[in-house]
Structures are given as C-alpha cells and as structure tokens.
Motif scaffolding. Structure first.
Motif, PDB file in Angstrom:
ATOM      1  N   GLN A 208       0.833  -1.256  -0.068  1.00  0.00           N
ATOM      2  CA  GLN A 208      -0.138   0.045  -0.122  1.00  0.00           C
ATOM      3  C   GLN A 208       0.764   1.187   0.029  1.00  0.00           C
ATOM      4  O   GLN A 208       0.401   2.293  -0.589  1.00  0.00           O
ATOM      5  CB  GLN A 208      -0.929   0.182   1.365  1.00  0.00           C
ATOM      6  N   VAL A 209       2.010   1.334   0.744  1.00  0.00           N
ATOM      7  CA  VAL A 209       2.855   2.485   0.868  1.00  0.00           C
ATOM      8  C   VAL A 209       3.403   2.637  -0.779  1.00  0.00           C
ATOM      9  O   VAL A 209       3.455   3.799  -1.176  1.00  0.00           O
ATOM     10  CB  VAL A 209       3.804   2.325   1.705  1.00  0.00           C
ATOM     11  N   GLU A 210       4.016   1.482  -1.060  1.00  0.00           N
ATOM     12  CA  GLU A 210       4.597   1.563  -2.562  1.00  0.00           C
ATOM     13  C   GLU A 210       3.585   1.989  -3.498  1.00  0.00           C
ATOM     14  O   GLU A 210       3.627   2.909  -4.494  1.00  0.00           O
ATOM     15  CB  GLU A 210       5.119   0.339  -2.846  1.00  0.00           C
TER      16      GLU A 210
ATOM     17  N   THR B 127       0.936   3.865  -2.976  1.00  0.00           N
ATOM     18  CA  THR B 127       0.657   5.352  -2.894  1.00  0.00           C
ATOM     19  C   THR B 127       1.900   6.165  -3.400  1.00  0.00           C
ATOM     20  O   THR B 127       1.444   7.092  -4.099  1.00  0.00           O
ATOM     21  CB  THR B 127       0.528   5.562  -1.493  1.00  0.00           C
ATOM     22  N   ARG B 128       2.888   5.860  -3.213  1.00  0.00           N
ATOM     23  CA  ARG B 128       4.157   6.392  -3.901  1.00  0.00           C
ATOM     24  C   ARG B 128       4.138   6.627  -5.248  1.00  0.00           C
ATOM     25  O   ARG B 128       4.314   7.517  -5.933  1.00  0.00           O
ATOM     26  CB  ARG B 128       5.442   5.777  -3.168  1.00  0.00           C
ATOM     27  N   TYR B 129       3.958   5.432  -5.916  1.00  0.00           N
ATOM     28  CA  TYR B 129       3.471   5.196  -7.152  1.00  0.00           C
ATOM     29  C   TYR B 129       2.713   6.267  -7.725  1.00  0.00           C
ATOM     30  O   TYR B 129       2.762   6.799  -8.808  1.00  0.00           O
ATOM     31  CB  TYR B 129       3.336   3.820  -7.872  1.00  0.00           C
ATOM     32  N   ARG B 130       1.559   6.222  -7.243  1.00  0.00           N
ATOM     33  CA  ARG B 130       0.348   7.310  -7.781  1.00  0.00           C
ATOM     34  C   ARG B 130       0.831   8.481  -7.621  1.00  0.00           C
ATOM     35  O   ARG B 130       0.180   9.370  -8.330  1.00  0.00           O
ATOM     36  CB  ARG B 130      -0.784   6.925  -6.829  1.00  0.00           C
ATOM     37  N   SER B 131       1.554   8.908  -6.687  1.00  0.00           N
ATOM     38  CA  SER B 131       1.931  10.417  -6.382  1.00  0.00           C
ATOM     39  C   SER B 131       2.955  10.813  -7.411  1.00  0.00           C
ATOM     40  O   SER B 131       3.267  11.954  -7.130  1.00  0.00           O
ATOM     41  CB  SER B 131       2.325  10.716  -4.989  1.00  0.00           C
ATOM     42  N   THR B 132       3.730  10.063  -7.824  1.00  0.00           N
ATOM     43  CA  THR B 132       4.795  10.562  -8.972  1.00  0.00           C
ATOM     44  C   THR B 132       4.187  10.488 -10.371  1.00  0.00           C
ATOM     45  O   THR B 132       3.364  10.313 -10.757  1.00  0.00           O
ATOM     46  CB  THR B 132       5.812   9.270  -8.937  1.00  0.00           C
TER      47      THR B 132
END
Length: 127
Positions: free
Chosen positions: A118-120, A122-127
């Motif tokens: 889930q953290v990864e 979220t990070r992928y979606r925000s880039t």
C-alpha cells in the motif's frame, strides 16, 4: 443498480497493536478486521476480549449469531471501531469466525507485506 443506503466497508486488516493512539487506525467508525486469541467472554454483556501478543481489544458480539466462543481459540472479527469516552476501543462486530489452526506468524507477515504494498502503491500514484 442504485443503493438506498451507504455501502458497508470491507474492514481493513489490522493488528491489535495498531489500535492505539496516535495511530490513524484508532478512529471512531473505522471499519476493521482484527484477529486474536479469546481471553474472556461474557454471555451477559456479549463482550469478548481478544489478545494478540501484548495488545488486547474488546469486541461487542451482540449482532453475531451461531458463533460459539471458546477461551483460548483464535477468532477473526470484522466491524466498526467505537472509541469510548475513556479513550478505550471497542469493536462493534458484524462478522465473526473461529480461525483455529491459522498460522499467526504467517498472518502477521502478510499484514506487513500488505502495508508495504500500500505504501509503494501510494508512492507510485503520487509520482
């Protein structure tokens, strides 16, 4: 097809140790899925207490039917968290089941992997 009410959330899987302030999971109304060993159960109040490692949680089981409780067995509950005035948590269970035989270490490893994913994500979606 239109729905006449609000949708019931699936219940995010959490460990009992994550249900303490200031965790964002410690929120009134949060839909959660918890697992623990039954430490005690009161037929009069329909309240169960489950434990997992050094954490415990009260479970209100009044809406559960056809579920027998055995102290020492492992149970999984899905429901909504209610924060009491004394800042104590109580899960209002809408689903409960006995999960004796479940490998608790493997269960905790899977929770960690889900969080990492889930953290990864979220990070992928925000880039």
């Amino acid at each position: 097809m239109a729905s006449s009410g609000s949708a019931v959330e699936s219940g995010a899987p959490v460990s009992l140790k994550d249900l303490r302030p200031p965790s964002p999971l410690f929120a009134d109304g949060a839909s959660l899925r918890v697992l623990g060993k039954l430490q005690e159960y009161s037929v009069e109040t329909t309240v169960a207490i489950i434990v997992d490692r050094d954490a415990s949680l009260k479970i209100d089981t009044q809406h559960l039917r056809d579920l027998s409780f055995r102290v020492g067995s492992i149970y999984q509950f899905i429901g909504e968290l209610r924060i009491q005035p004394d800042n104590e948590a109580l899960l209002q269970a809408r689903v409960g089941r006995n999960v004796d035989g479940l490998d608790l270490d493997l269960y905790h490893q899977s929770l960690q992997l889900v969080r990492q994913f889930q953290v990864e994500r979220t990070r992928y979606r925000s880039t």
